[in-house]
Design a protein around this motif. Structure first.
Motif, PDB file in Angstrom:
ATOM      1  N   THR A 562     -27.511   7.669  13.311  1.00 35.17           N
ATOM      2  CA  THR A 562     -26.848   7.327  12.045  1.00 35.17           C
ATOM      3  C   THR A 562     -27.019   8.413  11.010  1.00 35.17           C
ATOM      4  O   THR A 562     -27.862   9.305  11.122  1.00 35.17           O
ATOM      5  N   LEU A 575     -23.236   5.223   2.454  1.00 33.19           N
ATOM      6  CA  LEU A 575     -23.141   4.094   3.378  1.00 33.19           C
ATOM      7  C   LEU A 575     -23.653   4.590   4.728  1.00 33.19           C
ATOM      8  O   LEU A 575     -23.372   5.725   5.111  1.00 33.19           O
ATOM      9  N   SER A 577     -23.705   5.111   8.585  1.00 33.60           N
ATOM     10  CA  SER A 577     -22.613   5.184   9.547  1.00 33.60           C
ATOM     11  C   SER A 577     -23.117   5.856  10.813  1.00 33.60           C
ATOM     12  O   SER A 577     -24.003   6.694  10.783  1.00 33.60           O
ATOM     13  N   VAL A 614     -12.444   8.805  10.730  1.00 37.13           N
ATOM     14  CA  VAL A 614     -13.272   7.693  10.278  1.00 37.13           C
ATOM     15  C   VAL A 614     -12.849   6.427  11.009  1.00 37.13           C
ATOM     16  O   VAL A 614     -11.667   6.238  11.293  1.00 37.13           O
ATOM     17  N   SER A 617     -13.133   0.224  10.083  1.00 33.13           N
ATOM     18  CA  SER A 617     -13.970  -0.590   9.202  1.00 33.13           C
ATOM     19  C   SER A 617     -14.600   0.255   8.114  1.00 33.13           C
ATOM     20  O   SER A 617     -14.655  -0.139   6.946  1.00 33.13           O
ATOM     21  N   LEU A 618     -15.092   1.427   8.511  1.00 29.38           N
ATOM     22  CA  LEU A 618     -15.756   2.279   7.533  1.00 29.38           C
ATOM     23  C   LEU A 618     -14.743   2.751   6.486  1.00 29.38           C
ATOM     24  O   LEU A 618     -15.030   2.754   5.285  1.00 29.38           O
ATOM     25  N   ARG A 621     -14.167   0.210   3.930  1.00 27.22           N
ATOM     26  CA  ARG A 621     -15.260   0.035   2.970  1.00 27.22           C
ATOM     27  C   ARG A 621     -15.346   1.215   2.009  1.00 27.22           C
ATOM     28  O   ARG A 621     -15.688   1.058   0.840  1.00 27.22           O
ATOM     29  N   LEU A 622     -15.028   2.419   2.518  1.00 24.33           N
ATOM     30  CA  LEU A 622     -15.139   3.598   1.657  1.00 24.33           C
ATOM     31  C   LEU A 622     -13.985   3.671   0.670  1.00 24.33           C
ATOM     32  O   LEU A 622     -14.160   4.061  -0.482  1.00 24.33           O
ATOM     33  N   ASP A 657     -12.115   0.661  15.593  1.00 27.19           N
ATOM     34  CA  ASP A 657     -13.564   0.477  15.686  1.00 27.19           C
ATOM     35  C   ASP A 657     -13.986   0.479  17.148  1.00 27.19           C
ATOM     36  O   ASP A 657     -13.289  -0.056  18.008  1.00 27.19           O
ATOM     37  N   GLN A 666     -22.633  -2.560  14.463  1.00 30.47           N
ATOM     38  CA  GLN A 666     -22.441  -1.307  13.723  1.00 30.47           C
ATOM     39  C   GLN A 666     -21.104  -0.699  14.142  1.00 30.47           C
ATOM     40  O   GLN A 666     -21.013  -0.017  15.152  1.00 30.47           O
ATOM     41  N   GLY A 668     -19.092   0.963  11.831  1.00 31.37           N
ATOM     42  CA  GLY A 668     -18.710   2.058  10.946  1.00 31.37           C
ATOM     43  C   GLY A 668     -19.128   3.375  11.573  1.00 31.37           C
ATOM     44  O   GLY A 668     -20.311   3.605  11.795  1.00 31.37           O
ATOM     45  N   ASP A 669     -18.168   4.221  11.924  1.00 29.47           N
ATOM     46  CA  ASP A 669     -18.498   5.489  12.568  1.00 29.47           C
ATOM     47  C   ASP A 669     -17.700   6.625  11.953  1.00 29.47           C
ATOM     48  O   ASP A 669     -16.569   6.421  11.518  1.00 29.47           O
TER      49      ASP A 669
END
Lengths: 858, 109
Positions: A562, A575, A577, A614, A617-618, A621-622, A657, A666, A668-669
């Motif tokens: 991460t 965040l 990721s 990205v 999901s990430l 959120r971003l 995702d 998890q 978010g990548d």
């Protein structure tokens, strides 16, 4: 003891002893003035001989023969009972074999319970410095041996093809503590560590077998290796011995060792063997003191040394799976017992006449009990022998499958997965208990009846007591209950597996194969030269296999490392990721959908472009406003000197995702392109292909060899084979499903037997009803009523048991709650239907009979 | 153990052991010796000696060796083993305690 020997000696020389006795008695008589007072010579000789006899043993032999004959005359009962018990013993034996190999006999080292892993700091980049010089003699009152070792990659370039081998350099205390044995040649000795000693090594069993065809003359030969640890100077070792096949070591005690060599430089120690009786807490305190005296950079809040039992760590993960499997096996044995108990009860009822005759002829209760016990014993013995031999075969055949599905080799090697003496003893005791309990069963209630009573009844109809009836129903209910628990377990696992298979993880494991290139650092002066190799290799491989090829720095089905990610304009609010670096065309190759933007291109990689993809999901959120393409973010790495931000990168794509496991939350990548500078001597790559992975290895090796003959290639493996959660779930499904099937079969036999018996017993009663105008339907209903009651009680009981046991499966089920009402209802309905069917079949016979014939027979 | 008129059960073995404790003897001699010492008071069916001797052989308390008797017949001579001697001591002690207790009851009750 002496008495037995003398007895045996007498029987071996019986003729001589009897002659001597006759002679001396005759002599005695002849010398007497009044021979009449001597007594009856023949009777006295008999009495003398009787002294040497074992009456009960002779009786036992006779009774055993009778029991065997009785059982042979009733093949239906005998075969069913032996087969059911054998099924139980096979399942329990196999499970015990696995439990024994993995949990009880865990770790093939002597005193493995005194081995501990040593942790100097919490997992992370920091560890106290200067510990290679730790003075172990200061703690020798608690630590018997510090097991110092250091792993290394060895390149074996002599021979047909280049190969990497796992080298392990170890201290002398290491081989002393583990008493590392040799299957050929000799183990390492103290003199091998002395200054100026010959450089020697022990060869691992796999390397010996695969590369040297298990040739014993390898001992004494020299091998030349280039090790990654000492890249500049090749080393030559004389092989002095070969390690046994089950020698594994490492953090999880599951790493193979190919070459074991003496360690001569001071190295930090990560494993110790404590002295017998030393508590780990005391050892932790004493070792922490020693570290405080030696380490150069301890922070004030250093928490001290932490010890972790090697054995605990090894078995901790397996224990829950094996628990579930053992409980299942135990349940099956209980069901098998119940089933045979029901059969035995019915058989006793049918034999009342025979037993009454025996009693009338003078057979005592003890003799009857002995006869019944012998019959039960013979059945159990036959089942035990069958079960043990089958379990032996099953374990032998399943050993590789079990090792794969449990995800680790058996500690003592595949050979340890077998039926050993302790299992034979355990099963023998179990079999004895089963026989004992079964032989006591017929004695429930009044088993001896007056001959006249029994003989006076109609043919084939024996009296049935309330106790007997209730015992029978209770046993059948228990069977139904246990079967339901196993069915629900199997059903839950089946639903989990289906759920897992249907789950879209975000990529296509089914069409992905993985392998790894290992280059020799010495041949490549800089990262650019590595990069040139990989680029050329990827292109040629794609042509050779007609498949997409891509490099990536992290495997699938493994939690990704991460990174903290922050967005342009909101620096400081990171965040967490996951991140991965990948080559051009990664998303197309892995089958990860692109929601917006584009894949990585060759240009991105070549120019080390500051771009990023990205995950969906990430991105949401971003940038909640929903326009991520063209925006900027950067990763911030946590290093010992504080957070270190990387360069700003522009978002070029949004990917679906992906999850690395079914329980992975998890999602978010961020994906960075691999840069020329990020290539090193290891390169993991993926092929998008439907060809069997193993068939690709040769092509991949040839492609690599054409560019660099010294490049080494790992076996190509299917990415799907890394999916251990699915394989584990499949293991449990197979196990519980098979066991539930066996249990259901047994329940059918039990219910069928009980109903068939009732039908036969009430034949006269039914005939009268039919003659008086009852319909076959109403007669059938009469018989089914009993079955409905026992089944309902069983199902209710089963639901309670299931509810209690389902927490065991909590961590294995996926996509369905462990107490799923749907699965329970379905299993209960299925079982109820099968139970009714197995009662309906014999009841039909009762209702279809001709009333006259039944009454006439009476 | 065969039942013998005039002898409580189990006593015969003790008597045999006692007789053999002074010297090894063959069957007829054992019977003679018992009669002699007991002033012919203990009249036993002499043949019952042999089943009793078999029992002692089985227990390992005596050992038999083939010999020729004074009258030229093939007989066996019985000899006490150390285990037999121990057994004799044990039985004598036991017997003494029993008879004292019985006597005490008979005399004082």
């Amino acid at each position: 003891m002496g008495e037995w020997l003398r007895r045996a000696w007498y029987w071996l020389n019986r003729r001589r002893f009897e002659e001597a006795l006759r002679d001396e008695m005759a002599a005695h008589r002849d010398e007497m003035a009044e021979p009449r007072r001597f007594g009856n010579t023949l009777r006295l000789r008999d009495e003398a001989r009787d002294v040497w006899r074992l009456r009960w043993l002779e009786g036992l032999g006779r009774d055993t023969r009778v029991a065997a004959r009785v059982l042979r005359r009733q093949p239906g009962f005998t075969i069913t009972a032996v087969a059911s018990l054998a099924i139980g013993f096979v399942i329990v034996g196999t499970t015990l074999g696995v439990v024994n190999a993995y949990l009880l006999r865990a770790l093939p080292y002597p005193q493995a319970d005194r081995l501990y892993h040593v942790r100097y700091a919490p997992p992370g980049p920091w560890e106290p410095r200067g510990l290679s010089g730790l003075d172990w003699t200061a703690v020798q009152d608690v630590v018997e041996f510090p097991l110092t070792s250091s792993g290394d990659t060895f390149y074996l370039s002599d021979g047909a093809f280049a190969e990497t081998a796992r080298g392990l350099r170890v201290s002398h205390a290491f081989v002393e503590a583990l008493r590392v044995p040799a299957v050929a040649g000799r183990p390492l000795e103290a003199s091998d560590w002395q200054n100026g000693a010959d450089a020697v090594a022990m060869m691992g069993h796999r390397l010996w077998r695969d590369r040297y065809a298990s040739d014993p003359s390898v001992v004494g030969r020299h091998i030349r290796v280039e090790s990654e640890g000492r890249r500049d100077r090749p080393e030559t070792f004389r092989i002095v011995g070969v390690l046994p096949p089950g020698f594994y070591f490492g953090r999880d005690s599951s790493a193979r060792v190919d070459v074991l060599v003496p360690l001569t430089v001071p190295t930090r120690t990560y494993m110790v063997m404590l002295r017998a009786g030393t508590s780990p807490a005391l050892a932790e305190r004493r070792m922490s003191e020693a570290v405080r005296n030696t380490a150069s950079d301890l922070p004030s809040d250093w928490a001290g040394v932490v010890l972790e039992s090697v054995r605990e760590r090894y078995v901790a993960e397996l224990r829950p799976v094996l628990m579930v499997v053992s409980m299942g096996a135990g349940l099956v044995l209980l069901l098998v017992w119940t089933n045979v108990a029901v059969l035995t009860l019915l058989r006793t009822l049918r034999r009342q006449k025979e037993i009454a005759v025996r009693v009338a002829l003078g057979s005592g209760r003890a003799a009857l009990a002995r006869m019944l016990a012998l019959e039960a014993l013979l059945v159990c013995l036959a089942a035990l022998v069958t079960g043990l031999s089958l379990a032996h075969v099953v374990l032998g055949a399943l050993a590789p499958v079990i090792e794969r599905q449990l995800g680790r080799p058996a500690p003592g090697g595949s050979g340890a997965l077998s039926i050993d003496g302790s299992i034979v003893v355990a099963l023998g005791v179990l079999g004895g208990l089963v026989a004992l309990s079964l032989s006591l069963l017929p004695l429930i209630g009044r088993s001896q009846r007056r001959l006249g009573d029994v003989l006076g009844r109609e043919r084939g109809v024996a009296s049935d007591t309330r106790v007997m009836r209730h015992t029978r129903s209770a046993l059948v209910s228990v069977e139904v209950a246990g079967t339901l628990a196993l069915l629900v377990g199997g059903g839950l696992m089946l639903r989990s597996v289906t759920g897992m298979v249907r789950t879209d993880l975000g990529f296509d494991p089914q069409v992905l194969a993985r392998s790894r290139v290992i280059l020799r650092g010495a041949d490549y002066p800089d990262p650019q030269s590595f990069f040139r190799f990989y680029e050329q290799f990827g292109d040629r491989l794609a042509t050779a296999t007609a498949a997409r090829v891509v490099f990536a720095d992290w495997p699938f089905f493994a939690a990704r490392p991460t990174l903290s990610v922050e967005v342009d304009g909101r620096a400081g609010q990171g965040l967490t990721s996951g991140y991965l670096r990948a080559g051009p065309g990664f998303f197309a190759t892995a089958g990860i959908g692109l929601r917006a933007g584009r894949d990585f291109t060759r240009a991105d990689v070549q120019s080390d472009a500051p771009v990023v993809v990205v995950s969906e999901s990430l991105a949401a959120r971003l940038w909640p406003d929903g326009a991520p393409i063209g925006r900027r973010l950067r990763g911030v790495e946590q290093t010992p000197s504080g957070p270190t931000p990387g360069p700003w990168r522009t978002v070029i794509g949004v990917a679906a995702d992906t999850r690395q496991g079914y329980f992975d939350g998890q999602v978010g990548d961020v994906y960075f392109p691999l840069s020329p500078s990020s290539f090193g001597r290891f390169g993991s790559f993926y092929l998008r292909t439907t060809q069997p992975p193993a068939s690709l290895t040769a092509t991949v090796r040839a492609t690599a060899a054409a560019i660099d003959p010294r490049a080494m290639i790992d076996e190509v493996s299917a990415v799907a084979s890394q999916n251990q959660e699915l394989e584990g779930a499949e293991f449990l499904t197979t196990m519980l499903g098979g066991v539930a099937g066996a249990a259901m079969f047994l329940a059918v036999i039990g219910i069928y037997g009980v109903t068939a018996y009732t039908v036969q017993q009430r034949a006269r009663d039914t005939a009268i009803r039919l003659a008086l105008g009852a319909t076959p339907r109403s007669v059938r209903r009469l018989f089914l009523k009993d079955c409905v009651i026992t089944t309902s009680v069983g199902l209710l009981l089963g639901l309670l048991v299931t509810a209690a046991l389902s927490s065991l499966l909590e961590s294995w089920v996926y996509g369905v709650p462990a107490r799923d009402p749907g699965t329970m209802a379905l299993a209960a309905a299925l079982l109820a239907a099968i139970c009714l069917l197995s009662a309906w079949w014999p009841s039909r016979r009762g209702s279809n009979q001709n009333p006259m014939s039944a009454l006439k027979e009476g | 153990m065969p039942r013998i008129d005039g002898l409580p059960p189990g006593t015969l073995a003790m008597l045999i052991l006692r007789v053999l404790s002074s010297q090894p003897l063959h069957g007829y001699a054992i019977a003679q010796r018992i009669l002699e010492v007991s002033s012919e008071e203990l009249s036993v069916e002499e043949g019952s000696l042999y089943p009793a001797l078999q029992k002692l052989l089985l227990k390992g308390w005596v050992k038999a060796t083939p010999v020729v008797s004074a009258t030229g017949r093939a007989v066996r001579e019985y000899r006490l083993t150390p285990a037999g001697r121990k057994q004799l001591d044990h039985e004598r002690a036991h017997y003494r305690r029993m008879s004292q207790a019985i006597a005490a009851v008979l005399d004082n009750a």
